[in-house]
Design a protein around this motif. Structure first.
Motif, PDB file in Angstrom:
ATOM      1  N   VAL A   3       0.690  -1.401   0.391  1.00 60.48           N
ATOM      2  CA  VAL A   3      -0.208   0.145   0.070  1.00 60.48           C
ATOM      3  C   VAL A   3       0.790   1.110   0.026  1.00 60.48           C
ATOM      4  CG1 VAL A   3      -2.165  -1.263   1.496  1.00 60.48           C
ATOM      5  CG2 VAL A   3      -0.568  -0.222   2.715  1.00 60.48           C
ATOM      6  N   GLU A  49      -3.482  -6.659   7.267  1.00 57.25           N
ATOM      7  CA  GLU A  49      -5.079  -6.143   7.086  1.00 57.25           C
ATOM      8  C   GLU A  49      -5.041  -5.578   8.315  1.00 57.25           C
ATOM      9  OE1 GLU A  49      -8.068  -4.679   5.510  1.00 57.25           O
ATOM     10  OE2 GLU A  49      -7.298  -6.262   3.909  1.00 57.25           O
ATOM     11  N   THR A  52      -3.099  -1.693   8.139  1.00 58.86           N
ATOM     12  CA  THR A  52      -4.119  -1.033   7.078  1.00 58.86           C
ATOM     13  C   THR A  52      -5.232  -0.808   8.152  1.00 58.86           C
ATOM     14  OG1 THR A  52      -3.659  -2.760   5.736  1.00 58.86           O
ATOM     15  CG2 THR A  52      -5.110  -1.290   4.780  1.00 58.86           C
ATOM     16  N   LEU A 158      -5.740   6.750   0.388  1.00 57.87           N
ATOM     17  CA  LEU A 158      -4.887   4.853   0.473  1.00 57.87           C
ATOM     18  C   LEU A 158      -4.793   3.486  -0.713  1.00 57.87           C
ATOM     19  CD1 LEU A 158      -2.925   3.612   2.544  1.00 57.87           C
ATOM     20  CD2 LEU A 158      -5.031   2.320   4.046  1.00 57.87           C
ATOM     21  N   LYS A 160      -4.042   0.205  -2.971  1.00 55.48           N
ATOM     22  CA  LYS A 160      -3.002  -1.212  -2.717  1.00 55.48           C
ATOM     23  C   LYS A 160      -2.670  -1.069  -3.754  1.00 55.48           C
ATOM     24  CE  LYS A 160      -4.649  -5.442  -2.813  1.00 55.48           C
ATOM     25  NZ  LYS A 160      -6.249  -6.840  -2.323  1.00 55.48           N
ATOM     26  N   LEU A 173      -8.359   2.384  -0.773  1.00 52.75           N
ATOM     27  CA  LEU A 173      -8.643   1.575   0.386  1.00 52.75           C
ATOM     28  C   LEU A 173      -9.174   2.410   0.820  1.00 52.75           C
ATOM     29  CD1 LEU A 173      -5.285  -0.889   0.993  1.00 52.75           C
ATOM     30  CD2 LEU A 173      -7.563  -1.361   0.238  1.00 52.75           C
TER      31      LEU A 173
END
Length: 180
Positions: A3, A49, A52, A158, A160, A173
């Motif tokens: 990311v 994740e 994130t 943001l 990916k 994202l």
């Protein structure tokens, strides 16, 4: 997942000017897909994740006002005699606003363990060069003073990044919109 925090180029006049530039440059380089043009405010790398979600929560608290950036002039990393990336720069005022915004992002993400390894230099990558092609100073001289237009910066995303043999595939994202 891989990311980064970015500002997308969305002005169609700029995108068309970059497309024309990419078609006009006579070098052996891979142009960045027009839909992938962006400023990278901070690259975060491969993260889980769980991290994130923490990044999303942190970025939601960033406040900034929209501003304009004039995209102009061409540059090369690391240097024209040994090119790896051809990029488009910015005007001084817009560039300084981007630097301030990147510092806000970095400050927000530091508590999560993210630090920039080098100072942010406002630019949009428009070509990537994989093999040695020699000095491109002469070719770049033709485009030194080009003005691509003005991009309004009113959000950061943001994103990916999934790397494929055909190039990266980006997806959003989350998005933070300017307060005014």
């Amino acid at each position: 997942m891989r990311v980064f925090v970015a500002i997308e180029i969305s002005n169609n006049n700029i995108i068309n000017a970059i497309k024309k530039f990419q078609k006009g440059v006579n070098i052996d380089a891979k142009p960045v897909e027009l839909k992938n043009l962006h400023f990278t405010l901070q690259f975060l790398g491969e993260i889980s994740e769980e991290i994130t979600q923490k990044i999303i929560q942190s970025l939601k608290t960033i406040e900034f006002s929209s501003f304009d950036v004039n995209l102009k002039e061409i540059g090369v990393f690391p240097k024209p005699k040994f090119p790896r990336v051809i990029w488009i720069g910015t005007d001084e005022v817009g560039g300084n606003m981007l630097i301030r915004l990147s510092k806000k992002v970095e400050k927000m993400l530091e508590p999560l363990g993210f630090f920039s390894d080098k100072p942010f230099k406002p630019h949009i990558t428009v070509f990537r060069i994989k093999k040695k092609i020699g000095d491109i100073s002469g070719e770049m001289e033709n485009y030194k003073m080009i003005d691509f237009g003005i991009q309004k910066v009113s959000n950061i995303k943001l994103k990916k990044s999934v790397l494929t043999t055909n190039g990266p595939i980006y997806s959003d994202l989350m998005e933070v919109t300017a307060k005014k």
